[in-house]
Design a protein around this motif. Structure first.
Motif, PDB file in Angstrom:
ATOM      1  N   ASP A  31       0.822  -1.217   0.000  1.00 37.32           N
ATOM      2  CA  ASP A  31       0.000   0.000   0.000  1.00 37.32           C
ATOM      3  C   ASP A  31       0.853   1.262   0.000  1.00 37.32           C
ATOM      4  N   CYS A  32       2.159   1.105   0.143  1.00 39.29           N
ATOM      5  CA  CYS A  32       3.080   2.247   0.150  1.00 39.29           C
ATOM      6  C   CYS A  32       3.656   2.432  -1.250  1.00 39.29           C
ATOM      7  N   LEU A  33       4.002   3.653  -1.578  1.00 33.07           N
ATOM      8  CA  LEU A  33       4.674   3.929  -2.839  1.00 33.07           C
ATOM      9  C   LEU A  33       6.155   3.604  -2.684  1.00 33.07           C
ATOM     10  N   ALA A  49      13.057   2.087  -0.808  1.00 33.09           N
ATOM     11  CA  ALA A  49      12.521   3.234  -0.073  1.00 33.09           C
ATOM     12  C   ALA A  49      11.031   3.372  -0.370  1.00 33.09           C
ATOM     13  N   PHE A  50      10.266   3.615   0.693  1.00 28.64           N
ATOM     14  CA  PHE A  50       8.810   3.684   0.596  1.00 28.64           C
ATOM     15  C   PHE A  50       8.305   4.994   1.195  1.00 28.64           C
ATOM     16  N   GLU A  51       7.126   5.410   0.740  1.00 25.05           N
ATOM     17  CA  GLU A  51       6.430   6.523   1.379  1.00 25.05           C
ATOM     18  C   GLU A  51       4.946   6.203   1.440  1.00 25.05           C
ATOM     19  N   THR A  52       4.300   6.784   2.449  1.00 29.10           N
ATOM     20  CA  THR A  52       2.876   6.563   2.645  1.00 29.10           C
ATOM     21  C   THR A  52       2.245   7.806   3.265  1.00 29.10           C
ATOM     22  N   VAL A  72       8.123   8.426   5.407  1.00 26.04           N
ATOM     23  CA  VAL A  72       9.045   7.721   4.509  1.00 26.04           C
ATOM     24  C   VAL A  72       9.954   6.819   5.338  1.00 26.04           C
ATOM     25  N   PHE A  73      10.362   5.714   4.739  1.00 23.99           N
ATOM     26  CA  PHE A  73      11.270   4.789   5.397  1.00 23.99           C
ATOM     27  C   PHE A  73      11.932   3.914   4.341  1.00 23.99           C
ATOM     28  N   SER A  74      13.017   3.291   4.735  1.00 21.82           N
ATOM     29  CA  SER A  74      13.726   2.380   3.836  1.00 21.82           C
ATOM     30  C   SER A  74      13.878   1.027   4.496  1.00 21.82           C
ATOM     31  N   ARG A  93       0.537  -0.175  -8.915  1.00 26.19           N
ATOM     32  CA  ARG A  93       0.068  -1.306  -8.116  1.00 26.19           C
ATOM     33  C   ARG A  93       1.131  -2.386  -8.138  1.00 26.19           C
ATOM     34  N   ARG A  94       1.439  -2.897  -6.934  1.00 26.02           N
ATOM     35  CA  ARG A  94       2.415  -3.962  -6.853  1.00 26.02           C
ATOM     36  C   ARG A  94       2.220  -4.728  -5.559  1.00 26.02           C
TER      37      ARG A  94
END
Length: 137
Positions: A31-33, A49-52, A72-74, A93-94
Motif C-alpha cells: 500500500d506504500c509507494l 525506499a517507501f512513502e505513505t 518515509v522509510f527504507s 500497483r504492486r
C-alpha cells in the motif's frame, strides 16, 4: 502469496517492532509507494525506499512542530543475491512479499503488472524513518 509467516524471520520481527513503535497497525508495504530501489555492489545490499500518507499514530518527538503529510522509510536488505529486475519504471500497483527461506535467508519480491524485482537477502533492517511535506503520493 506467502506460504510462511514473514514475521518468523528475526530481522522481519525487528523491523516490524520498529514500525510498531510508531504505528498501532503499520501500513502494508504493497500500500506504500516504493519510490527508490538502490543496489549497492560494495555492501552487496538492496535498499527499497517507501512513502505513505498513513501517518504514524505515535510520531517521534523531534517531528513535532513541523508540517508533514507523508511518512518515509527504507528497508535495507544485506547480503543480497540473485537479483533479477524486469523493467525499471515503477508500477502504481504492486505486491511486496518477504518470505523466510529454510536456509535463514529472505526471498524478496516486488511484482507489478509489468515490472518486477526479486532477490534473496541475508539480513533486513529498517532505516531512515522520517516525515516530510509532500505534494503527491
Amino acid at each position: 502469496m506467502s506460504t510462511s509467516d514473514p514475521a518468523a524471520h528475526p530481522d522481519v520481527r525487528a523491523a516490524l517492532a520498529a514500525l510498531h513503535e510508531l504505528y498501532a497497525t503499520p501500513p502494508a508495504l504493497g500500500d506504500c509507494l516504493m519510490f527508490s530501489a538502490h543496489v549497492d555492489e560494495r555492501d552487496v545490499s538492496v535498499t527499497l525506499a517507501f512513502e505513505t500518507r498513513q501517518l504514524p499514530d505515535r510520531p517521534r518527538p523531534e517531528w513535532g512542530g513541523k508540517p508533514y503529510n507523508t511518512f518515509v522509510f527504507s528497508l535495507v536488505f544485506g547480503g543480497a543475491a540473485g537479483l533479477r529486475v524486469h523493467g525499471l519504471l515503477a508500477d502504481e500497483r504492486r505486491e511486496v512479499s518477504l518470505e523466510p527461506l529454510p536456509d535463514g535467508r529472505l526471498a524478496v519480491s516486488v511484482v507489478g503488472p509489468h515490472r518486477s524485482l526479486t532477490f534473496t537477502a541475508a539480513t533486513l533492517a529498517l532505516a531512515d524513518p522520517a516525515v516530510r511535506l509532500s505534494g503527491g503520493v
